[in-house]
Design an enzyme around this catalytic site. Structure first.
Site, PDB file in Angstrom:
ATOM      1  N   GLU A 131       7.082   1.641 -25.718  1.00 11.03           N
ATOM      2  CA  GLU A 131       7.391   1.079 -24.759  1.00 11.03           C
ATOM      3  C   GLU A 131       6.204   1.095 -23.312  1.00 11.03           C
ATOM      4  O   GLU A 131       6.138   1.138 -22.523  1.00 11.03           O
ATOM      5  CB  GLU A 131       8.719   1.008 -23.496  1.00 11.03           C
ATOM      6  N   PRO A 132       5.065   0.544 -23.704  1.00 11.62           N
ATOM      7  CA  PRO A 132       3.961   1.586 -23.106  1.00 11.62           C
ATOM      8  C   PRO A 132       3.598   0.090 -21.787  1.00 11.62           C
ATOM      9  O   PRO A 132       3.966  -1.180 -22.632  1.00 11.62           O
ATOM     10  CB  PRO A 132       2.909   0.962 -23.492  1.00 11.62           C
ATOM     11  N   CYS A 169       3.477  -4.875   9.843  1.00 10.63           N
ATOM     12  CA  CYS A 169       3.882  -4.650  10.996  1.00 10.63           C
ATOM     13  C   CYS A 169       4.258  -2.404  10.990  1.00 10.63           C
ATOM     14  O   CYS A 169       4.973  -2.762  11.445  1.00 10.63           O
ATOM     15  CB  CYS A 169       4.634  -4.895  11.357  1.00 10.63           C
ATOM     16  N   GLU A 170       3.308  -1.872  10.247  1.00 14.57           N
ATOM     17  CA  GLU A 170       3.224  -0.779   9.904  1.00 14.57           C
ATOM     18  C   GLU A 170       2.425   0.209   9.819  1.00 14.57           C
ATOM     19  O   GLU A 170       1.664  -0.298   8.847  1.00 14.57           O
ATOM     20  CB  GLU A 170       4.286  -0.463   8.513  1.00 14.57           C
ATOM     21  N   TYR A 199       3.851   6.245  -3.006  1.00 11.84           N
ATOM     22  CA  TYR A 199       3.045   6.859  -4.050  1.00 11.84           C
ATOM     23  C   TYR A 199       2.269   7.750  -3.718  1.00 11.84           C
ATOM     24  O   TYR A 199       1.313   8.387  -4.124  1.00 11.84           O
ATOM     25  CB  TYR A 199       2.991   6.853  -5.114  1.00 11.84           C
TER      26      TYR A 199
END
Ligand code: LLP
Length: 406
Positions: free
Chosen positions: A264-265, A335-336, A307
């Site tokens: 399942e790549p 806006c962060e 991450y």
């Protein structure tokens, strides 16, 4: 990219713009196909990595099945021409409605992640007068040595059935009227750059296959999940065919070489095949930091914010000689403070320049959002000299279509 200048695409379609190379995707797939030559193997593209229809269509035409994790993904896989019998359904929280939808479609296998799910799936299938093909996902408790958010095969993770409980779960599955046991699977994490965790997981899984078959339950296929990493910033993961030389040697040595294999790549098929083009809006020099404000943001490219992931950022066209190099925080308009794409990048740019954020074919568009009511980017798939617009830029009315005023 291939035979098409990226700057022309940006001029035609605007930015931010995702651009994918068909040749790069097929090249990545070919490494797996080479690795499995002469074996009974099914590659199920983990479509969560990039579920745009044009991309799915390409993999369906190349003979891939799909690893799905929701009813929405099933609908997409089928819309793109995927064969239901080559679809496998993973995930810890399948709903009854999703099970029904997948049974109706006739998918190849449910990768079941808990005993409770076995009971519900059996009940749903029995009600429909069907038997659901199942594989149990084993949590082999091996450390994939990757980011904790994308490590999935350790004891503390929510995924799979602890390997010490697997035999009991298989016995339970074999007794349920609505199920037919067909396989076993595992997936230990994502962006894995070493071979050893795979070999360790394989040993655990094969030990279990021995025990399960000794209990009289046949295992037709063995699914080793996905997870192979890519080069974002100098990582050197094994090539898919190189990895499988080692894994197949172990399978052969343990007498399982002729079993049907599934994988399942996701990332390794599409990650390095895509770039995101973005325009420099403003340069904002500061006492502590200089900011390079671009028109792509965390809603388009969520991996750095989620991450602290690294993506290379390179200018698409050479800057004029008089532009000095400076160290920038490359940030978007959201806006962060978490809205950053690259930290401490040395760039020679001025406003209006075009940058490319590299290795953005996987887990970027598929994880994008409408935060700040930003329309999602357009996507182009390049095939030699041809550029296919596979998604138009989302408009404000696209975004509001499903909403109603009071
Ligand atoms: N199979 C299962 C059951 C999975 O959970 C995953 C990914 C895959 C296959 C495909 O793994 P791949 O070959 O792509 O590594 N959003 C994160 C990655 C999350 C991966 C989740 N599971 C990122 O951007 O790094």
């Amino acid at each position: 990219m291939e035979d098409v200048p990226l700057a022309d695409l940006a001029a035609e379609h605007g930015t931010p713009l995702f651009v994918y190379s068909k040749a790069a995707m097929l090249h990545a797939l070919a490494a797996y196909q080479r690795g499995f030559a002469g074996r009974k193997a099914q590659i199920c593209y983990a479509m969560k990595a990039n579920s745009s229809l044009g991309v799915l269509q390409l993999f369906a035409r190349a003979g891939c099945g799909f690893d799905i994790v929701s009813g929405g993904e099933l609908a997409r896989a089928l819309a793109a021409g995927g064969e239901p019998s080559k679809v496998i359904f993973s995930g810890v929280g399948k709903t009854r409605a999703e099970m029904k939808q997948a049974l109706q479609a006739g998918i190849g296998c449910f990768n079941v992640e808990s005993e409770a799910e076995l009971d519900v799936l059996s009940a749903v299938a029995t009600q429909m007068g069907l038997k659901a093909p199942v594989s149990l996902r084993v949590n082999p408790n091996v450390d994939a040595k990757t980011h904790p958010y994308i490590s999935t095969g350790l004891k503390g993770n929510k995924f799979g059935i602890a390997h010490e409980n697997v035999l009991t779960a298989y016995r339970h599955a074999a007794k349920l009227p609505g199920l037919k046991v067909v396989g076993i699977d595992c997936h230990i994490g994502s962006q894995i750059t070493e071979t050893t965790p795979y070999l360790d997981a394989m040993d655990r899984v094969l030990d279990l296959v021995g025990e399960i078959e000794a209990a009289g339950i046949a295992i037709e296929h063995i699914d080793f999940g996905g997870g192979l990493g890519i080069n974002y910033n100098g990582e050197v993961p094994p090539e898919a065919d190189e990895l499988w030389v080692h894994l197949l040697a172990k399978l052969d040595a343990r007498g399982y070489g002729q079993r049907k294999l599934m994988i399942e790549p996701g990332r390794s098929l599409v990650g390095n095949a895509g770039v995101c083009l973005t325009e420099v809006l403003y340069l904002k020099p500061g006492e502590q930091k200089n900011f390079c404000i671009v028109d792509a943001a965390m809603n388009d490219l969520p991996r750095p914010a989620m991450y602290e992931a690294y993506h290379q950022i390179v200018p698409v066209t050479q800057a004029a000689d008089h532009i000095p190099s400076a160290r920038y925080e490359v940030v978007g308009p959201v806006c962060e403070s978490g809205d950053w794409l690259g930290r401490e990048r040395d760039l020679r740019v001025h406003s209006g320049d075009l940058l490319a954020v590299l290795s953005t074919g996987a887990y970027c568009m598929s994880m994008s959002s409408n935060y700040n009511t930003r329309g999602r980017a357009a996507e182009v798939l390049i095939d030699g000299g041809r550029a296919h617009l596979i998604r138009h830029r989302e408009t404000a009315s696209d975004q509001m279509r499903s909403e109603r005023l009071l």
